[in-house]
Motif scaffolding. Structure first.
Motif, PDB file in Angstrom:
ATOM      1  N   ARG A  10       0.797  -1.198   0.024  1.00  0.00           N
ATOM      2  CA  ARG A  10       0.018  -0.175   0.127  1.00  0.00           C
ATOM      3  C   ARG A  10       0.831   1.209  -0.001  1.00  0.00           C
ATOM      4  O   ARG A  10       0.462   2.195  -0.722  1.00  0.00           O
ATOM      5  CB  ARG A  10      -0.897  -0.178   1.251  1.00  0.00           C
ATOM      6  CG  ARG A  10      -1.895  -1.198   1.242  1.00  0.00           C
ATOM      7  CD  ARG A  10      -2.899  -1.178   0.185  1.00  0.00           C
ATOM      8  NE  ARG A  10      -3.605   0.075   0.379  1.00  0.00           N
ATOM      9  CZ  ARG A  10      -3.976   0.936  -0.640  1.00  0.00           C
ATOM     10  NH1 ARG A  10      -3.361   0.610  -1.621  1.00  0.00           N
ATOM     11  NH2 ARG A  10      -4.779   1.888  -0.497  1.00  0.00           N
ATOM     12  N   PRO A 170      -9.617  -3.128   8.350  1.00  0.00           N
ATOM     13  CA  PRO A 170      -8.222  -2.509   8.166  1.00  0.00           C
ATOM     14  C   PRO A 170      -6.928  -3.534   7.458  1.00  0.00           C
ATOM     15  O   PRO A 170      -6.982  -4.588   7.895  1.00  0.00           O
ATOM     16  CB  PRO A 170      -7.815  -2.442   9.371  1.00  0.00           C
ATOM     17  CG  PRO A 170      -8.392  -2.284  10.328  1.00  0.00           C
ATOM     18  CD  PRO A 170      -9.822  -3.492   9.588  1.00  0.00           C
ATOM     19  N   PHE A 171      -6.622  -3.254   6.178  1.00  0.00           N
ATOM     20  CA  PHE A 171      -5.682  -3.804   5.434  1.00  0.00           C
ATOM     21  C   PHE A 171      -5.912  -5.142   4.976  1.00  0.00           C
ATOM     22  O   PHE A 171      -5.159  -5.654   3.928  1.00  0.00           O
ATOM     23  CB  PHE A 171      -4.237  -4.068   6.449  1.00  0.00           C
ATOM     24  CG  PHE A 171      -3.571  -2.736   7.053  1.00  0.00           C
ATOM     25  CD1 PHE A 171      -3.027  -1.530   6.230  1.00  0.00           C
ATOM     26  CD2 PHE A 171      -3.823  -2.422   8.374  1.00  0.00           C
ATOM     27  CE1 PHE A 171      -2.609  -0.549   6.609  1.00  0.00           C
ATOM     28  CE2 PHE A 171      -3.266  -1.555   9.008  1.00  0.00           C
ATOM     29  CZ  PHE A 171      -2.702  -0.335   8.022  1.00  0.00           C
ATOM     30  N   ASN A 197      -7.818  -1.277   2.369  1.00  0.00           N
ATOM     31  CA  ASN A 197      -7.988  -0.763   3.661  1.00  0.00           C
ATOM     32  C   ASN A 197      -9.222  -0.013   3.737  1.00  0.00           C
ATOM     33  O   ASN A 197      -9.462   0.826   3.592  1.00  0.00           O
ATOM     34  CB  ASN A 197      -6.639  -0.016   3.777  1.00  0.00           C
ATOM     35  CG  ASN A 197      -6.603   0.533   5.272  1.00  0.00           C
ATOM     36  OD1 ASN A 197      -7.109  -0.107   6.306  1.00  0.00           O
ATOM     37  ND2 ASN A 197      -5.590   1.466   5.491  1.00  0.00           N
ATOM     38  N   GLU A 214     -11.923   3.605  -0.061  1.00  0.00           N
ATOM     39  CA  GLU A 214     -11.065   3.489   1.050  1.00  0.00           C
ATOM     40  C   GLU A 214     -11.309   4.717   1.867  1.00  0.00           C
ATOM     41  O   GLU A 214     -10.922   5.782   1.847  1.00  0.00           O
ATOM     42  CB  GLU A 214      -9.431   3.122   1.048  1.00  0.00           C
ATOM     43  CG  GLU A 214      -9.236   1.923   0.325  1.00  0.00           C
ATOM     44  CD  GLU A 214      -7.856   1.852   0.023  1.00  0.00           C
ATOM     45  OE1 GLU A 214      -7.263   0.710   0.400  1.00  0.00           O
ATOM     46  OE2 GLU A 214      -7.009   2.724  -0.382  1.00  0.00           O
TER      47      GLU A 214
END
Length: 452
Positions: A10, A170-171, A197, A214
């Motif tokens: 990312r 998250p992620f 994310n 996101e």
């Protein structure tokens, strides 16, 4: 190790040096779509778009959840949500009893009062029925359904349709899709985006792609193929900020974008070529005379100098920009883009034809928070709540507002992803954390005599 790799990936994508490469890859992706996809059973595709059902997807076994049955169990997850409004924070604005008028039945609207909860805990007007389509951690169409289901949309698929849902983790976020047959039975399910994310909401495009947003610092918009044929691509030209929702305006050939910050902005993206989001200009809504407006009235647009800047956020780059208290859902139809702001619980209307900003609903109407927004074929707005009340409110064209449905059972969560099937007869949505347990989201379907 997997998380570290994803974080590094990312970070790498976030570097400015990749913009040209991603733009080229996006153009090739779009070119492949134009070359491969033609008109299908659903009719010819819009310019630059997808059409009909795409080949290459095998069928999966329909699990019991695909038909609304199955044992009502809840799965537990150790994932923690990095957003600022986790399920623990939703009880603080007052209980149902404190505001009054929220017992079984509630206020009557265009569909009449709500009845008692059904077997799935959904209170609906007379004539409507609900079912559970998927549960987080359980199989649906051969796919394990994701945690924290979020924004969604429906797409035509030959004699059936597809419902796409984001994953706000998250992620390890992304998006998944469920394919339905003409009778509403689940045909299969599959991932269309992975490893991103906090994918909050998004929006469908006229060329039948899904824009997954996101809600993370320097977040991206990913353009996804709901038919599961092509890989998702980041659209960096749409800016790097806490994206929430997107809504396409085919009349002016722009994409509207909300920003979930306490002082977020409302944007529009003007692509160089409609149907290709790799290049274009990002603009922010401003006052009519170079000053930042503080309320409804005439507005103008100004370009954002550096949409992906690292040192100065996009919302601070134009002094005349209008700031909103937590932009969330948005929906465009018939010359007007409606969008919601969670901080002041407002539903706004940007009249694109007149260049005018108006407030449709304010403060306690909807009474207890606003989240995603969509519209039925008859012009009614459906506003999903983000609190303990767990309601979807319907706003009629005359401004009348009333609960359309309520999920009972102490979820302490939020309703997300409302979207109608292409024929307008079925409404899909999710409880992001079923019964208040992180990772135990539930995705529902309601069918009945929707106005249209």
């Amino acid at each position: 190790m997997r998380r570290l790799i994803l974080m590094l990936r990312r970070t790498f994508f976030g570097s400015g040096g990749l913009a040209a490469g991603v733009s080229l890859a996006g153009a090739l992706w779009q070119g492949a779509a134009l070359a491969v996809v033609g008109g299908g059973p659903a009719g010819p595709a819009p310019r630059g778009g997808y059409g009909g059902r795409l080949p290459g997807l095998g069928g999966g076994e329909d699990g019991p959840e695909g038909h609304g049955g199955g044992h009502h169990t809840q799965t537990h997850s150790h994932e923690t949500h990095g957003g600022r409004d986790s399920h623990e924070a939703h009880g603080g604005r007052g209980s149902r009893e404190g505001r009054g008028g929220h017992g079984h039945g509630g206020r009557g609207g265009p569909y009449g009062p709500l009845g008692p909860p059904d077997a799935n805990g959904i209170s609906l007007p007379a004539g409507f029925t609900g079912r559970v389509v998927a549960r987080s951690g359980h199989k649906v169409g051969g796919l394990t359904w994701h945690a924290a289901p979020e924004g969604g949309a429906c797409f035509p698929d030959g004699d059936g349709w597809i419902y796409v849902s984001n994953c706000r983790v998250p992620f390890l976020g992304g998006a998944s899709a469920i394919r339905f047959g003409p009778d509403g039975a689940v045909r299969d399910a599959y991932r269309i985006l992975s490893g991103t994310n906090l994918n909050r909401a998004g929006g469908a495009t006229p060329w039948r792609t899904w824009l997954s947003c996101e809600e993370a610092m320097r977040g991206c918009v990913f353009e996804c193929d709901p038919y599961g044929v092509r890989a998702a691509m980041p659209r960096l030209a749409l800016g790097r900020f806490r994206h929430e929702s997107a809504a396409c305006d085919p009349d002016r050939e722009v994409v509207y974008l909300t920003e979930d910050e306490p002082d977020g902005c409302f944007y529009r993206f003007i692509p160089i070529e409609w149907g290709d989001l790799t290049e274009g200009r990002l603009e922010v809504l401003c006052g009519p005379d170079g000053s930042a407006p503080t309320g409804p009235g005439p507005v103008t647009w100004q370009p954002v100098p550096s949409p992906a800047a690292v040192l100065k956020a996009a919302r601070y780059q134009v002094p005349a920009a209008r700031h909103f208290d937590g932009g969330t859902g948005c929906h465009y139809a018939a010359g007007v883009c409606h969008f919601t702001t969670r901080g002041d619980r407002r539903v706004w209307a940007y009249d694109a034809e007149r260049g005018l900003l108006e407030v449709v609903c304010d403060a306690d109407a909807p009474r207890d928070g606003v989240e995603n927004i969509t519209a039925g074929t008859g012009g009614d707005l459906y506003v999903a709540g983000d609190s303990e009340d767990m309601e979807i409110n319907v706003v009629a064209p005359d401004g009348t507002l009333a609960p359309f449905l309520r999920i009972e059972g102490g979820h302490r969560s939020q309703i997300t992803g409302p979207a109608f099937s292409p024929d307008g007869h079925r409404l899909y949505f999710s409880a992001q954390t079923g019964a208040g347990r992180v990772g135990s989201g539930v995705t529902y379907e309601v069918s009945g005599p929707f106005r249209g």
